[in-house]
Design an enzyme around this catalytic site. Structure first.
Site, PDB file in Angstrom:
ATOM      1  N   LYS A  13       8.453   3.029  -4.061  1.00  0.00           N
ATOM      2  CA  LYS A  13       9.164   2.333  -2.981  1.00  0.00           C
ATOM      3  C   LYS A  13       9.315   0.841  -3.307  1.00  0.00           C
ATOM      4  CE  LYS A  13       6.200   3.600   0.258  1.00  0.00           C
ATOM      5  NZ  LYS A  13       5.269   4.388  -0.588  1.00  0.00           N
ATOM      6  N   ARG A  88       5.702   4.776   9.447  1.00  0.00           N
ATOM      7  CA  ARG A  88       4.785   5.678   8.758  1.00  0.00           C
ATOM      8  C   ARG A  88       4.254   6.772   9.672  1.00  0.00           C
ATOM      9  NH1 ARG A  88       3.108   2.318   4.483  1.00  0.00           N
ATOM     10  NH2 ARG A  88       1.739   3.270   2.992  1.00  0.00           N
ATOM     11  N   ARG A 127      -1.188   1.225 -11.956  1.00  0.00           N
ATOM     12  CA  ARG A 127      -0.390   0.089 -11.461  1.00  0.00           C
ATOM     13  C   ARG A 127      -1.131  -1.238 -11.640  1.00  0.00           C
ATOM     14  NH1 ARG A 127       1.971   0.447  -5.641  1.00  0.00           N
ATOM     15  NH2 ARG A 127      -0.147   1.118  -5.169  1.00  0.00           N
ATOM     16  N   ARG A 160      -4.804  -3.335  -7.349  1.00  0.00           N
ATOM     17  CA  ARG A 160      -5.038  -3.340  -5.904  1.00  0.00           C
ATOM     18  C   ARG A 160      -6.347  -2.633  -5.572  1.00  0.00           C
ATOM     19  NH1 ARG A 160       0.389  -1.348  -2.887  1.00  0.00           N
ATOM     20  NH2 ARG A 160      -1.090  -0.059  -1.753  1.00  0.00           N
ATOM     21  N   ARG A 171      -5.037   8.468   0.730  1.00  0.00           N
ATOM     22  CA  ARG A 171      -3.722   7.970   1.161  1.00  0.00           C
ATOM     23  C   ARG A 171      -2.670   9.073   1.093  1.00  0.00           C
ATOM     24  NH1 ARG A 171      -3.527   3.202  -2.876  1.00  0.00           N
ATOM     25  NH2 ARG A 171      -1.306   3.106  -2.400  1.00  0.00           N
TER      26      ARG A 171
HETATM   27  P1  AP5 Z   1       5.331   1.316  -6.591  1.00  0.00           P
HETATM   28  O1  AP5 Z   1       6.797   0.967  -6.624  1.00  0.00           O
HETATM   29  O2  AP5 Z   1       4.373   0.210  -6.484  1.00  0.00           O
HETATM   30  O3  AP5 Z   1       5.072   2.464  -5.498  1.00  0.00           O
HETATM   31  P2  AP5 Z   1       5.037   2.421  -3.907  1.00  0.00           P
HETATM   32  O4  AP5 Z   1       5.750   3.631  -3.410  1.00  0.00           O
HETATM   33  O5  AP5 Z   1       5.529   1.090  -3.410  1.00  0.00           O
HETATM   34  O6  AP5 Z   1       3.491   2.639  -3.697  1.00  0.00           O
HETATM   35  P3  AP5 Z   1       2.419   1.969  -2.745  1.00  0.00           P
HETATM   36  O7  AP5 Z   1       1.099   2.441  -3.230  1.00  0.00           O
HETATM   37  O8  AP5 Z   1       2.640   0.479  -2.642  1.00  0.00           O
HETATM   38  O9  AP5 Z   1       2.761   2.631  -1.410  1.00  0.00           O
HETATM   39  P4  AP5 Z   1       1.829   2.765  -0.238  1.00  0.00           P
HETATM   40  O10 AP5 Z   1       2.776   3.373   0.732  1.00  0.00           O
HETATM   41  O11 AP5 Z   1       0.575   3.477  -0.472  1.00  0.00           O
HETATM   42  O12 AP5 Z   1       1.338   1.252   0.004  1.00  0.00           O
HETATM   43  P5  AP5 Z   1       1.666   0.164   1.115  1.00  0.00           P
HETATM   44  O13 AP5 Z   1       1.519  -1.151   0.494  1.00  0.00           O
HETATM   45  O14 AP5 Z   1       2.928   0.483   1.855  1.00  0.00           O
HETATM   46  O15 AP5 Z   1       5.034   2.182  -7.917  1.00  0.00           O
HETATM   47  C1  AP5 Z   1       3.729   2.638  -8.209  1.00  0.00           C
HETATM   48  C2  AP5 Z   1       3.459   2.490  -9.725  1.00  0.00           C
HETATM   49  O16 AP5 Z   1       4.311   3.380 -10.454  1.00  0.00           O
HETATM   50  C3  AP5 Z   1       3.743   1.103 -10.303  1.00  0.00           C
HETATM   51  O17 AP5 Z   1       2.796   0.823 -11.285  1.00  0.00           O
HETATM   52  C4  AP5 Z   1       5.159   1.220 -10.913  1.00  0.00           C
HETATM   53  O18 AP5 Z   1       5.335   0.345 -12.005  1.00  0.00           O
HETATM   54  C5  AP5 Z   1       5.169   2.679 -11.347  1.00  0.00           C
HETATM   55  N1  AP5 Z   1       6.504   3.297 -11.197  1.00  0.00           N
HETATM   56  C6  AP5 Z   1       7.387   3.119 -10.175  1.00  0.00           C
HETATM   57  N2  AP5 Z   1       8.478   3.881 -10.355  1.00  0.00           N
HETATM   58  C7  AP5 Z   1       8.275   4.582 -11.527  1.00  0.00           C
HETATM   59  C8  AP5 Z   1       9.045   5.557 -12.250  1.00  0.00           C
HETATM   60  N3  AP5 Z   1      10.239   5.949 -11.819  1.00  0.00           N
HETATM   61  N4  AP5 Z   1       8.530   6.058 -13.393  1.00  0.00           N
HETATM   62  C9  AP5 Z   1       7.312   5.644 -13.842  1.00  0.00           C
HETATM   63  N5  AP5 Z   1       6.529   4.732 -13.201  1.00  0.00           N
HETATM   64  C10 AP5 Z   1       7.008   4.205 -12.064  1.00  0.00           C
HETATM   65  O19 AP5 Z   1       0.475   0.429   2.149  1.00  0.00           O
HETATM   66  C11 AP5 Z   1      -0.860   0.129   1.850  1.00  0.00           C
HETATM   67  C12 AP5 Z   1      -1.732   0.325   3.076  1.00  0.00           C
HETATM   68  O20 AP5 Z   1      -1.306  -0.575   4.131  1.00  0.00           O
HETATM   69  C13 AP5 Z   1      -1.697   1.708   3.737  1.00  0.00           C
HETATM   70  O21 AP5 Z   1      -2.608   2.588   3.117  1.00  0.00           O
HETATM   71  C14 AP5 Z   1      -2.073   1.365   5.177  1.00  0.00           C
HETATM   72  O22 AP5 Z   1      -3.468   1.178   5.316  1.00  0.00           O
HETATM   73  C15 AP5 Z   1      -1.385   0.030   5.414  1.00  0.00           C
HETATM   74  N6  AP5 Z   1      -0.035   0.156   5.964  1.00  0.00           N
HETATM   75  C16 AP5 Z   1       1.122  -0.294   5.389  1.00  0.00           C
HETATM   76  N7  AP5 Z   1       2.181  -0.013   6.163  1.00  0.00           N
HETATM   77  C17 AP5 Z   1       1.700   0.626   7.256  1.00  0.00           C
HETATM   78  C18 AP5 Z   1       2.326   1.194   8.420  1.00  0.00           C
HETATM   79  N8  AP5 Z   1       3.648   1.170   8.600  1.00  0.00           N
HETATM   80  N9  AP5 Z   1       1.505   1.797   9.338  1.00  0.00           N
HETATM   81  C19 AP5 Z   1       0.169   1.827   9.181  1.00  0.00           C
HETATM   82  N10 AP5 Z   1      -0.489   1.323   8.098  1.00  0.00           N
HETATM   83  C20 AP5 Z   1       0.282   0.723   7.140  1.00  0.00           C
END
Ligand code: AP5
Ligand code: ZN
Length: 214
Positions: A13, A88, A127, A160, A171
């Site tokens: 994402k 979410r 990552r 992270r 997660r």
């Molecule tokens: P990356 O692009 O970083 O993936 P992502 O989908 O953004 O993953 P996240 O782990 O950031 O998502 P998340 O939903 O768990 O975290 P968030 O910060 O929202 O890619 C991942 C890796 O793969 C990277 O190393 C990249 O280089 C590689 N990659 C990407 N595309 C690729 C490809 N095509 N091929 C190969 N490699 C690739 O949330 C974190 C925490 O915050 C949650 O657990 C929760 O506690 C809280 N939170 C956030 N939002 C909310 C909400 N709305 N409600 C409640 N709690 C929330």
């Protein structure tokens, strides 16, 4: 254009969001980034959300919803935005609909990135993120030119705290239970664009642009 980027942890994402907001010149609103920034600054919000994030649990809806409401009312969102990691839960999705309808606005599309669990775990545990500019890398799939150093700004890369194998599993489980129902929610509204997120970064971006414009 008002867009949502949906998908499990590690689906790509954040990676795709960077390219999408550049192309369409809209702000990138990542609730995860907002929370991590607050933790880094030691704010009250940061203290509140840290315990949930460390365990891989969702932050309570009321906290997240009020932050997103404030953010989308800002001036830079008047021509559109990209929400990454929000909503979410169906409850958050309904709150967003209500808010947008109060503003006389509606969503254009919901981009749903589909990726298998095994790939997600490999992506997340490999990552690395730049501590200065936030750019995202992967030790195998998207490595920087110089190990541990950001290509953009020369900043140091870090891992992270919630990117451990154990927290990632949690997660993903939380995603299955609480976030996946949103796919149905937005499919019924005719807004979903299903994208295969297991391909290469550039190919996925091309598919997203084609789906948005096609
Ligand atoms: P990356 O692009 O970083 O993936 P992502 O989908 O953004 O993953 P996240 O782990 O950031 O998502 P998340 O939903 O768990 O975290 P968030 O910060 O929202 O890619 C991942 C890796 O793969 C990277 O190393 C990249 O280089 C590689 N990659 C990407 N595309 C690729 C490809 N095509 N091929 C190969 N490699 C690739 O949330 C974190 C925490 O915050 C949650 O657990 C929760 O506690 C809280 N939170 C956030 N939002 C909310 C909400 N709305 N409600 C409640 N709690 C929330
Ligand atoms: Zn950097």
């Amino acid at each position: 254009m008002r867009l949502i980027l949906l998908g499990p942890p590690g689906a790509g994402k954040g990676t795709q969001a960077s390219a999408i907001v550049k192309k369409y010149n809209i702000p990138h609103i990542s609730t995860g980034d907002i929370f991590r920034e607050n933790i880094k600054m030691g704010t009250e919000l940061g203290k509140k959300v840290k315990e949930y994030m460390d365990k891989g649990l969702l932050v309570p809806d009321d906290i997240v919803v009020s932050i997103v409401k404030d953010r989308i009312l800002k001036d830079d969102c008047k021509d559109g935005f990209l929400l990454d990691g929000f909503p979410r839960t169906v409850n958050q999705g309904e709150a967003l609909d209500k808010e947008l309808s109060n503003m006389g606005l509606k969503l254009d599309k919901v981009i749903n990135l589909n990726v298998e669990k095994e790939i997600l775990i490999e992506r997340i545990t490999g990552r690395r993120i730049c501590k200065d500019c936030g750019a995202t890398y992967h030790i195998k799939f998207n490595p920087p030119a110089k190990k541990g150093i950001c290509d953009n700004c020369g900043g140091k890369l870090y891992q992270r705290e919630d990117d451990t194998q154990e927290t990632v599993e949690k997660r993903i489980e939380v995603y299955q239970q609480q976030t996946k129902p949103l796919i149905d929610y937005y499919t019924k509204k005719g807004l979903i664009l299903n994208i295969d997120g297991s391909k290469a970064i550039d190919e996925i971006f091309e598919a997203i642009v084609k789906a948005l414009e096609g």
